[in-house]
Scaffold this active site. Structure first.
Site, PDB file in Angstrom:
ATOM      1  N   GLU A 130      -1.032 -30.069  13.298  1.00 25.75           N
ATOM      2  CA  GLU A 130      -1.480 -29.442  12.054  1.00 25.75           C
ATOM      3  C   GLU A 130      -2.746 -28.628  12.248  1.00 25.75           C
ATOM      4  OE1 GLU A 130      -3.340 -30.617   7.672  1.00 25.75           O
ATOM      5  OE2 GLU A 130      -2.363 -32.173   8.873  1.00 25.75           O
ATOM      6  N   TYR A 166       0.804  -1.221   0.000  1.00 28.14           N
ATOM      7  CA  TYR A 166       0.000   0.000   0.000  1.00 28.14           C
ATOM      8  C   TYR A 166       0.841   1.278   0.000  1.00 28.14           C
ATOM      9  CZ  TYR A 166      -4.663  -1.946   0.163  1.00 28.14           C
ATOM     10  OH  TYR A 166      -5.845  -2.574  -0.172  1.00 28.14           O
ATOM     11  N   ASP A 211      -2.654 -34.771   9.711  1.00 29.64           N
ATOM     12  CA  ASP A 211      -3.626 -35.646   9.053  1.00 29.64           C
ATOM     13  C   ASP A 211      -2.918 -36.791   8.338  1.00 29.64           C
ATOM     14  OD1 ASP A 211      -5.813 -34.155   9.843  1.00 29.64           O
ATOM     15  OD2 ASP A 211      -5.978 -33.058   7.957  1.00 29.64           O
TER      16      ASP A 211
END
Length: 415
Positions: free
Chosen positions: A244, A158, A296
């Protein structure tokens, strides 16, 4: 005060002492029972980290102080000015960050950036805009250093949205400059918003403020993007557990798992950001604790664990400052699905994309050297079955903290 005071980076010698916990006046040893503590201590890293010897064909990166980087920017500016006056051109020789320039260092088990470079010229129509953006970002970094402040990548964008057009452009230039300056990005005083969290037996100072990670409710302490402001780290934990998923983190936090099994629990809430990876690296380096990964049971969970352990191809130039070596895969292992009788209804069928990712991983040299990881991944691909951590809840909400993890630790069931 319950913690063991860990060695600090100071001239005075510090001794490790076990102190009583203030909550119930029990010492740490009152909590320790069973074989798990012996198992964990067998994989504890040596007290002093070995000095790595890197291959000759890699781009060497080192941390720079504000003064050192300031000097380096001025040297580059003088060179560019001289080139304009004598050669009539402005060229940047920037390390190539593409996958083709990423090297797997088998000796140190790290993904590193090679020494190939490309030329970015201000007088070339093809790269004039990229060169202008490079000079603009260098100017902004120079300002940050002189003011001794930090800025987020969003703030950098910005400062000149008309030039950058999209934040992805300024983000890429920032990484180019970090590689060009041969320093990690945090040395540039530019940070990304962090999303990780930590809870457990850990205390430290952050910007001078004292933080106690046992008193952070059930959501944990947000990991600051300003990792360089973290000092005076203290802990009596036996290991660091990387989780995770935020959902699993919340279960461990609510059940105060870190008290029964003295530990520091960290989550990157999915793919970890730079701050979370740097934080884990800092903890492991200063506390010399083993690190276990809990993800996972799918190819993406394995990739997340590898990012923590050996680095990523995209940020290979920063691997030395982000990667935490020798992380053990605690779970969820594909073989755990049958071992712990996870119902078929709680398992998921792998998609063609999942299977393709798994097969590609099996071809990677860093998987080939992890033979047990390769066997688990092969089992996953052969059965075409995956599962989330939350599948363990099919046996009850507290099966994770009262049965699964305790048994894994007690039997040293990690790879």
């Amino acid at each position: 005060m319950w913690v063991t005071k860990m060695p600090r980076k100071s001239k005075s010698k510090s001794k490790s002492k076990k102190k009583k916990m203030s909550d119930d006046k029990k010492t740490l040893t009152d909590w320790i029972s069973g074989k798990w503590i012996e198992n964990i201590r067998k994989i504890r890293p040596p007290k002093k980290a070995k000095k790595l010897k890197l291959p000759e064909n890699v781009h060497v990166v080192q941390e720079l102080s504000a003064q050192e980087l300031h000097k380096k920017i001025h040297e580059l500016t003088r060179k560019l000015t001289k080139d304009i006056l004598t050669k009539g051109e402005v060229n940047f020789e920037i390390p190539t960050r593409s996958a083709g320039n990423v090297i797997y260092d088998e000796v140190n088990d790290l993904l590193l950036l090679g020494n190939k470079t490309f030329t970015r010229s201000l007088l070339s129509l093809r790269s004039a805009r990229e060169s202008a953006m490079t000079m603009r970002v260098l100017e902004l970094i120079h300002y940050l250093i002189e003011e001794n402040i930090h800025a987020t990548k969003r703030e950098v964008y910005y400062n000149d949205p008309a030039l950058f057009k999209e934040q992805s452009n300024s983000d890429s230039i920032i990484e180019d400059i970090a590689a060009l300056m041969a320093t990690p990005r945090d040395s540039l005083h530019v940070v990304a918003a962090a999303k990780g969290a930590v809870i457990g037996r850990l205390k430290f100072k952050e910007g001078g403020d004292e933080i106690d990670c046992t008193k952070q409710g059930t959501g944990g302490k947000s990991i600051t993007p300003f990792i360089d402001t973290i000092t005076d780290i203290e802990s009596d934990a036996e290991f660091i557990l990387i989780v995770e998923k935020d959902a699993a983190f919340l279960r461990l936090a609510e059940d105060r798992f870190y008290n029964k099994y003295p530990s520091i629990i960290v989550t990157g809430k999915g793919q970890p950001d730079i701050a979370t990876r740097m934080f884990v690296k800092k903890l492991q380096r200063e506390l010399r604790l083993p690190v276990l990964g809990f993800v996972d049971s799918d190819p993406y969970g394995m990739k997340i664990l590898l990012v923590y352990s050996i680095g990523s191809k995209r940020l290979s130039y920063e691997t030395m400052f982000l990667a935490t070596p020798d992380i053990k895969w605690l779970g969820v292992l594909p073989s755990d699905l049958d071992k712990y009788n996870i119902p078929k209804s709680a398992r998921l069928k792998m998609t063609p994309a999942d299977i393709k990712t798994g097969k590609l991983l099996l071809k990677e040299p860093f998987i080939a050297r992890r033979k047990k990881w390769a066997r688990e991944l092969s089992l996953m691909v052969q059965t075409k079955t995956k599962a989330e951590i939350q599948a363990l809840a099919s046996h009850g909400f507290r099966f994770l903290t009262q049965e699964y993890l305790p048994q894994k630790l007690e039997t040293a069931d990690w790879i």
